[in-house]
Design a protein around this motif. Structure first.
Motif, PDB file in Angstrom:
ATOM      1  N   VAL A   1      -4.752  -1.313  11.577  1.00 29.79           N
ATOM      2  CA  VAL A   1      -4.686   0.011  10.959  1.00 29.79           C
ATOM      3  C   VAL A   1      -4.484   1.088  12.017  1.00 29.79           C
ATOM      4  CG1 VAL A   1      -5.971   1.717   9.622  1.00 29.79           C
ATOM      5  CG2 VAL A   1      -5.985  -0.684   8.923  1.00 29.79           C
TER       6      VAL A   1
ATOM      7  N   VAL B   1      -9.014   0.315   3.366  1.00 27.22           N
ATOM      8  CA  VAL B   1      -8.005  -0.745   3.318  1.00 27.22           C
ATOM      9  C   VAL B   1      -8.704  -2.104   3.286  1.00 27.22           C
ATOM     10  CG1 VAL B   1      -6.157  -1.875   4.615  1.00 27.22           C
ATOM     11  CG2 VAL B   1      -6.217   0.619   4.445  1.00 27.22           C
TER      12      VAL B   1
ATOM     13  N   GLY C   1      -2.811   4.468   1.755  1.00 27.88           N
ATOM     14  CA  GLY C   1      -3.582   3.243   1.931  1.00 27.88           C
ATOM     15  C   GLY C   1      -4.180   2.680   0.667  1.00 27.88           C
TER      16      GLY C   1
ATOM     17  N   PHE D   1       0.835  -1.203   0.000  1.00 26.03           N
ATOM     18  CA  PHE D   1       0.000   0.000   0.000  1.00 26.03           C
ATOM     19  C   PHE D   1       0.868   1.250   0.000  1.00 26.03           C
ATOM     20  CE2 PHE D   1      -2.649  -3.287   1.831  1.00 26.03           C
ATOM     21  CZ  PHE D   1      -3.937  -3.000   1.368  1.00 26.03           C
TER      22      PHE D   1
ATOM     23  N   LEU E   1      -4.360   6.431   7.042  1.00 27.96           N
ATOM     24  CA  LEU E   1      -5.013   5.220   6.557  1.00 27.96           C
ATOM     25  C   LEU E   1      -6.453   5.142   7.049  1.00 27.96           C
ATOM     26  CD1 LEU E   1      -2.108   2.689   7.276  1.00 27.96           C
ATOM     27  CD2 LEU E   1      -2.570   3.945   5.157  1.00 27.96           C
TER      28      LEU E   1
END
Length: 561
Positions: A413, A430, A316, A312, A425
């Motif tokens: 996260v 995600v 993200g 990523f 993020l």
């Protein structure tokens, strides 16, 4: 004369050159700014990968390779574009000739020559730099990364031992803690070197040493070999020559080489009249992690990933093909440094499962691979084919500043966001991307390029056995826990430098050889001032030191015969 030849730099290229000279009965002075603890130089720290073509190791694993295929890959990766219509003064004229000569050597004599030195290889051949997706583009079409049994320590060992034995016989004199400041010339020919005697330093191998002046020295010889390495330890020089095509250099970088890889020798050769070319070509990794047990300043380790980790960007978003783990190093660096909304950030991310790191995370460096470095077959089998991740990988997972672990993605996260100055993020976004990728594993076929790559890799016996985990969903609890890894840009290699002909003679600006001046290894762009062109196929840095050091030593021996 203090010696027949002075070799500046006690790393691999310098020791190889010295070995050829010793074999010819020449007296050699080996001059290095570091202590005897650093004999073997940067190569000692390497993973020990060597680029070879059409070997028994490949054939045993079902790999069909050839000189033609390797040369196709090399040209596609090099992309030499400074050839000047055959003009010998063009920056890439000698680089291309070195490239062809090197690939022919890798497909011919190289393996037997190394074996003659006592170097052996592990049975598994790695598939590094899998490429940009084009047959004629960058990358290795087949696995060619042969790992020295003993890693980098095993690669340099025969040449270190040879130089030490020659010292006992009076053919080699070591001048440790002697910093060369000038190559002396007279009448257009090199006559020796002068410089600064540095104060003694008892630091461990690789640690930054003092630069306190304790005296001066001058040595005379009929030839001088510059084998002082590149610029990877000098961030100021890296920034100075960072090319526009790769965007802006990161504000913060970590360092994959000791501090003594400072580029001084290249500048000193230039002052003696040597032409420097292709200085904007360099090789830095984007999978760097901070070492939790550093030896040198900002000591970094590179993750050598298998094809499965999810990569990523700082915001993200999954990186697009071909910017996938293990495929296109500089292409990925360029993407991360030039894409408008992420180029301001210096990091990216891996998200992996425990199942992935157990098989797909290898770490660069001899010290990170004790099983291979110590030639411990039992530990090798236990580490690479047993349960669990290799102990050095688990140590980074536990102690590394860039690693976070969680059972649930939402918790992961949160921990990843805690490693950055601001939370960038979004857990839901995600998760959406991971769920979409996971759906691609419902069948043995897919439209997803990374999924293709995983299935393709597992068709190769070496990858299936030791390098690529069985395809699985990232969010499958049985594959967990989940691991997030913050990745940094890690400085490593110079791909340009002192321009040399095929005898490793340093060339002046008019293209003529400078009498008595030679260059080898990274200081010479591993040969010709740029044998790799713009890209490396990996396993070619040690090989470039072997090849160019060998050429220098043999050419000087003939000249002085």
């Amino acid at each position: 004369m203090d010696a027949d030849v002075i070799v500046v730099g006690a790393g691999l290229a310098g020791l190889v050159a010295a070995g050829e000279l010793i074999a010819a009965g020449k007296k050699v002075a080996i001059v290095d700014q570091e202590s005897e603890a650093n004999l073997g130089g940067q190569g000692w720290w390497s993973f020990g990968g060597v680029f070879l073509v059409d070997t028994p190791e490949q054939r045993r694993l079902g790999v069909k390779d050839s000189l033609d295929l390797a040369w196709q890959d090399w040209q596609g990766s090099a992309g030499w574009d400074r050839l000047g219509d055959g003009n010998e003064r063009a920056e890439d004229y000698w680089a291309q000739k070195w490239g062809r000569a090197y690939v022919e050597w890798a497909a011919g004599e190289k393996r037997d020559w190394l074996r003659g030195k006592g170097i052996r290889f592990t049975p598994m051949v790695g598939w590094a730099e899998r490429g940009d997706g084009r047959a004629t583009g960058h990358g290795n079409s087949v696995p060619r990364f042969h790992i020295c049994w003993g890693t980098g320590t095993g690669a340099v060992k025969p040449f270190v031992e040879g130089a030490l034995a020659a010292a006992e016989q009076g053919l080699v004199t070591f001048y440790h803690r002697h910093q060369v400041d000038e190559v002396m010339t007279e009448g257009g020919a090199v006559t020796g070197v002068r410089g600064t005697v540095l104060a003694p330093d008892s630091s461990e191998r690789g640690a930054q040493s003092n630069r306190d002046k304790a005296g001066e020295f001058e040595l005379k010889a009929q030839a001088v070999v510059i084998a002082t390495g590149g610029i990877g330890g000098n961030h100021d020089l890296v920034r100075e020559f960072w090319p526009e095509r790769l965007g802006q250099p990161p504000r913060e970088m970590i360092t994959g080489v000791p501090a003594y890889v400072d580029g001084r020798g290249i500048g000193i050769a230039n002052e003696a009249g040597a032409r420097l070319v292709n200085r904007d070509r360099m090789w830095h990794y984007v999978e760097g992690i901070q070492n939790w047990a550093p030896v040198w300043p900002k000591h970094a380790i590179r993750i050598l990933p298998g094809p499965s980790p999810l990569w990523f960007d700082a915001l993200g978003r999954l990186l697009p093909a071909p910017y996938l783990p293990g495929y296109d190093t500089l292409g990925t660096l360029k993407y991360l440094r030039t894409t408008p909304d992420i180029k301001q950030y210096d990091h990216s991310w891996f998200i992996v499962t425990q199942k992935m790191i157990e098989k797909e995370f290898a770490l660069s460096g001899s010290e990170q691979n004790p099983d291979i470095t110590n030639r411990d077959l039992k530990l090798l089998v236990k580490t690479r084919a047993g349960k669990g991740a290799p102990p050095p990988v688990e140590a980074f997972k536990k102690n590394g500043a860039d690693f976070v672990v969680a059972e649930r993605l939402s918790d992961l996260v949160v921990k990843m966001n805690a490693l950055t100055e601001e939370p960038l993020l979004d857990a839901a976004e995600v998760e959406r991307q991971i769920v979409a990728r996971d759906r691609e594993f419902a069948n043995p076929f897919s439209k997803d390029a990374q999924t293709w790559g995983i299935h393709n890799a597992r068709r190769y016996r070496g990858d299936k056995l030791t390098r690529v985990s069985s395809p699985h969903r990232v969010l499958d609890p049985k594959a967990g826990p989940l691991i997030g890894v913050k990745l940094h840009v890690l400085t490593r290699k110079s791909l340009g430098g002192i321009q040399t002909n095929l005898d490793s003679q340093a060339l002046a600006s008019d293209g003529t050889p400078i009498a008595g001046l030679y260059a080898a290894g990274e200081a010479a762009g591993f040969g010709g001032g740029g044998v790799h062109g713009f890209n490396s196929l990996e396993g070619t840095f040690l090989g470039g030191c072997f090849f160019s050091g060998r050429a220098a030593g043999r050419a000087i021996a003939r000249q002085l015969a």
